[in-house]
Design a protein around this motif. Structure first.
Motif, PDB file in Angstrom:
ATOM      1  N   ALA A  84      32.328  31.362  22.885  1.00  0.00           N
ATOM      2  CA  ALA A  84      31.520  30.348  23.648  1.00  0.00           C
ATOM      3  C   ALA A  84      31.674  29.163  23.178  1.00  0.00           C
ATOM      4  O   ALA A  84      31.598  28.033  23.584  1.00  0.00           O
ATOM      5  N   ALA A  85      31.774  29.120  21.566  1.00  0.00           N
ATOM      6  CA  ALA A  85      32.139  27.655  21.099  1.00  0.00           C
ATOM      7  C   ALA A  85      33.379  27.028  21.316  1.00  0.00           C
ATOM      8  O   ALA A  85      33.690  25.779  21.351  1.00  0.00           O
ATOM      9  N   GLN A  86      34.480  27.950  21.841  1.00  0.00           N
ATOM     10  CA  GLN A  86      35.767  27.418  22.172  1.00  0.00           C
ATOM     11  C   GLN A  86      35.965  27.067  23.414  1.00  0.00           C
ATOM     12  O   GLN A  86      36.875  26.539  24.040  1.00  0.00           O
ATOM     13  N   ALA A  87      35.148  27.649  24.348  1.00  0.00           N
ATOM     14  CA  ALA A  87      35.126  27.692  25.888  1.00  0.00           C
ATOM     15  C   ALA A  87      34.660  26.047  26.077  1.00  0.00           C
ATOM     16  O   ALA A  87      34.202  25.064  25.434  1.00  0.00           O
ATOM     17  N   PRO A  88      35.414  25.548  27.322  1.00  0.00           N
ATOM     18  CA  PRO A  88      35.177  24.209  27.593  1.00  0.00           C
ATOM     19  C   PRO A  88      33.831  23.541  27.967  1.00  0.00           C
ATOM     20  O   PRO A  88      32.756  24.579  28.298  1.00  0.00           O
ATOM     21  N   GLN A  89      33.178  22.992  27.429  1.00  0.00           N
ATOM     22  CA  GLN A  89      31.898  22.188  27.089  1.00  0.00           C
ATOM     23  C   GLN A  89      31.736  21.684  28.522  1.00  0.00           C
ATOM     24  O   GLN A  89      32.303  20.512  29.027  1.00  0.00           O
ATOM     25  N   ILE A  90      30.654  21.676  29.192  1.00  0.00           N
ATOM     26  CA  ILE A  90      30.096  21.058  30.300  1.00  0.00           C
ATOM     27  C   ILE A  90      29.318  19.935  29.993  1.00  0.00           C
ATOM     28  O   ILE A  90      28.987  19.058  30.469  1.00  0.00           O
ATOM     29  N   ALA A  91      28.817  19.799  28.313  1.00  0.00           N
ATOM     30  CA  ALA A  91      28.060  18.738  28.063  1.00  0.00           C
ATOM     31  C   ALA A  91      28.757  17.447  28.286  1.00  0.00           C
ATOM     32  O   ALA A  91      28.139  16.215  28.531  1.00  0.00           O
ATOM     33  N   THR A  92      30.206  17.475  28.396  1.00  0.00           N
ATOM     34  CA  THR A  92      30.983  16.126  28.380  1.00  0.00           C
ATOM     35  C   THR A  92      30.821  15.545  29.863  1.00  0.00           C
ATOM     36  O   THR A  92      30.769  14.610  30.240  1.00  0.00           O
ATOM     37  N   ARG A  93      30.558  16.648  30.698  1.00  0.00           N
ATOM     38  CA  ARG A  93      30.368  16.096  32.151  1.00  0.00           C
ATOM     39  C   ARG A  93      28.984  15.470  32.399  1.00  0.00           C
ATOM     40  O   ARG A  93      28.767  14.594  33.144  1.00  0.00           O
ATOM     41  N   ASP A  94      28.080  16.062  31.560  1.00  0.00           N
ATOM     42  CA  ASP A  94      26.577  15.369  31.438  1.00  0.00           C
ATOM     43  C   ASP A  94      26.796  14.189  31.145  1.00  0.00           C
ATOM     44  O   ASP A  94      25.950  13.144  31.511  1.00  0.00           O
ATOM     45  N   THR A  95      27.432  14.001  30.015  1.00  0.00           N
ATOM     46  CA  THR A  95      27.285  12.600  29.351  1.00  0.00           C
ATOM     47  C   THR A  95      28.047  11.646  30.407  1.00  0.00           C
ATOM     48  O   THR A  95      27.434  10.435  30.392  1.00  0.00           O
ATOM     49  N   GLU A  96      29.203  12.009  31.031  1.00  0.00           N
ATOM     50  CA  GLU A  96      29.596  11.187  32.237  1.00  0.00           C
ATOM     51  C   GLU A  96      28.595  10.726  33.043  1.00  0.00           C
ATOM     52  O   GLU A  96      28.769   9.449  33.653  1.00  0.00           O
ATOM     53  N   LEU A  97      27.926  11.888  33.817  1.00  0.00           N
ATOM     54  CA  LEU A  97      27.037  11.677  34.634  1.00  0.00           C
ATOM     55  C   LEU A  97      26.053  10.683  34.220  1.00  0.00           C
ATOM     56  O   LEU A  97      25.445   9.857  34.938  1.00  0.00           O
ATOM     57  N   GLU A  98      25.486  10.831  32.965  1.00  0.00           N
ATOM     58  CA  GLU A  98      24.324   9.950  32.450  1.00  0.00           C
ATOM     59  C   GLU A  98      24.843   8.657  32.391  1.00  0.00           C
ATOM     60  O   GLU A  98      24.175   7.645  32.536  1.00  0.00           O
ATOM     61  N   ALA A  99      26.142   8.511  31.972  1.00  0.00           N
ATOM     62  CA  ALA A  99      26.675   6.973  31.798  1.00  0.00           C
ATOM     63  C   ALA A  99      26.787   6.365  33.180  1.00  0.00           C
ATOM     64  O   ALA A  99      26.545   5.296  33.364  1.00  0.00           O
ATOM     65  N   ARG A 100      27.170   7.198  34.401  1.00  0.00           N
ATOM     66  CA  ARG A 100      27.171   6.644  35.497  1.00  0.00           C
ATOM     67  C   ARG A 100      25.917   6.223  35.979  1.00  0.00           C
ATOM     68  O   ARG A 100      25.670   5.108  36.624  1.00  0.00           O
ATOM     69  N   LYS A 101      24.995   7.199  35.653  1.00  0.00           N
ATOM     70  CA  LYS A 101      23.475   6.814  36.282  1.00  0.00           C
ATOM     71  C   LYS A 101      22.877   5.496  35.447  1.00  0.00           C
ATOM     72  O   LYS A 101      22.246   4.769  36.050  1.00  0.00           O
ATOM     73  N   LYS A 102      23.123   5.343  34.154  1.00  0.00           N
ATOM     74  CA  LYS A 102      22.912   4.278  33.441  1.00  0.00           C
ATOM     75  C   LYS A 102      23.483   3.004  33.864  1.00  0.00           C
ATOM     76  O   LYS A 102      22.809   1.967  34.205  1.00  0.00           O
ATOM     77  N   GLN A 103      24.579   3.278  34.135  1.00  0.00           N
ATOM     78  CA  GLN A 103      25.464   1.901  34.684  1.00  0.00           C
ATOM     79  C   GLN A 103      24.751   1.426  36.243  1.00  0.00           C
ATOM     80  O   GLN A 103      24.687   0.416  36.374  1.00  0.00           O
ATOM     81  N   ALA A 104      24.595   2.320  37.100  1.00  0.00           N
ATOM     82  CA  ALA A 104      23.880   2.370  38.466  1.00  0.00           C
ATOM     83  C   ALA A 104      22.469   1.629  38.053  1.00  0.00           C
ATOM     84  O   ALA A 104      22.275   0.685  38.823  1.00  0.00           O
ATOM     85  N   GLU A 105      21.675   2.087  37.215  1.00  0.00           N
ATOM     86  CA  GLU A 105      20.424   1.459  36.903  1.00  0.00           C
ATOM     87  C   GLU A 105      20.620   0.152  36.296  1.00  0.00           C
ATOM     88  O   GLU A 105      19.806  -0.828  36.799  1.00  0.00           O
ATOM     89  N   GLN A 106      21.631  -0.392  35.583  1.00  0.00           N
ATOM     90  CA  GLN A 106      21.610  -1.505  35.077  1.00  0.00           C
ATOM     91  C   GLN A 106      22.217  -2.412  36.240  1.00  0.00           C
ATOM     92  O   GLN A 106      21.833  -3.665  36.294  1.00  0.00           O
ATOM     93  N   ALA A 107      23.146  -1.980  37.174  1.00  0.00           N
ATOM     94  CA  ALA A 107      23.469  -2.675  38.213  1.00  0.00           C
ATOM     95  C   ALA A 107      22.144  -3.149  38.919  1.00  0.00           C
ATOM     96  O   ALA A 107      22.194  -4.076  39.673  1.00  0.00           O
ATOM     97  N   GLU A 108      21.315  -1.901  39.283  1.00  0.00           N
ATOM     98  CA  GLU A 108      20.053  -2.057  40.038  1.00  0.00           C
ATOM     99  C   GLU A 108      19.163  -3.306  39.594  1.00  0.00           C
ATOM    100  O   GLU A 108      18.769  -4.286  40.415  1.00  0.00           O
TER     101      GLU A 108
END
Length: 182
Positions: A84-108
């Motif tokens: 499980a530790a070597q499997a691809p992490q989905i956490a990177t996807r969450d950080t990308e999503l949160e970064a996009r969300k934060k960017q959208a909030e800043q633009a708003e």
């Protein structure tokens, strides 16, 4: 005696069409699964061995076919399955999503700030004009307006008082603090 003619194979022959359609369904066998990154994959080959059965959405036939990986003669022994530790992490996807969300909030927020600045500038301009008009009304100078026909009319005391009250309302509305949105 009549001579029997052999059946000719043609595209109009229903038996031939039935056989071709039956063979064609095997060629249309499709696999569908969700890969490690969460994307749907469509293929005519089965998914890799690392894809769990729960991620296989569609498969031809009934059961899942396990296809072993090709083994070369010079290759070392197969490595153990990834943990499980070597499997691809989905956490990177969450950080990308949160970064996009934060960017959208800043633009708003930037858009709202620009709108508020535009409204404040308009209010300040209206306030300044209304104050100047009020001073002119109270100066005692004869004032003229243009009616609907385009004719010039001199304002009497009643018209001046009415216009002065209107200027007071504009000043109250535009010269104070900006009302907050509810």
């Amino acid at each position: 005696m009549s001579k029997a003619t052999p059946h000719k194979l043609s595209w109009r022959n229903p038996l031939l069409m039935g056989v071709l359609l039956a063979c064609n369904t095997f060629a249309l066998a499709q696999w569908q699964w969700v890969d490690a990154t969460g994307r749907k994959v469509f293929s005519d080959t089965p998914p890799p061995a690392g894809i769990p059965d729960k991620n296989v959405l569609k498969q031809p036939g009934g059961g899942r076919i396990a296809i072993p990986a090709p083994v070369s003669e010079t290759a070392p022994a197969a490595a153990p399955a990834p943990t499980a530790a070597q499997a691809p992490q989905i956490a990177t996807r969450d950080t990308e999503l949160e970064a996009r969300k934060k960017q959208a909030e800043q633009a708003e927020e930037a858009r709202k700030k620009a709108d508020m600045e535009r409204v404040a500038k308009g209010r300040a301009d209206n306030c300044e004009r209304a104050r100047k008009a009020k001073i002119t009304m109270e100066s005692g100078v004869r004032l003229a307006t243009t009616n609907a026909k385009g004719e010039r009319e001199i304002m009497d005391d009643k018209a001046k008082a009415s216009e002065s009250q209107r200027m007071d309302a504009v000043i109250r509305e535009n010269c104070g603090t900006l009302p907050t949105a509810k």
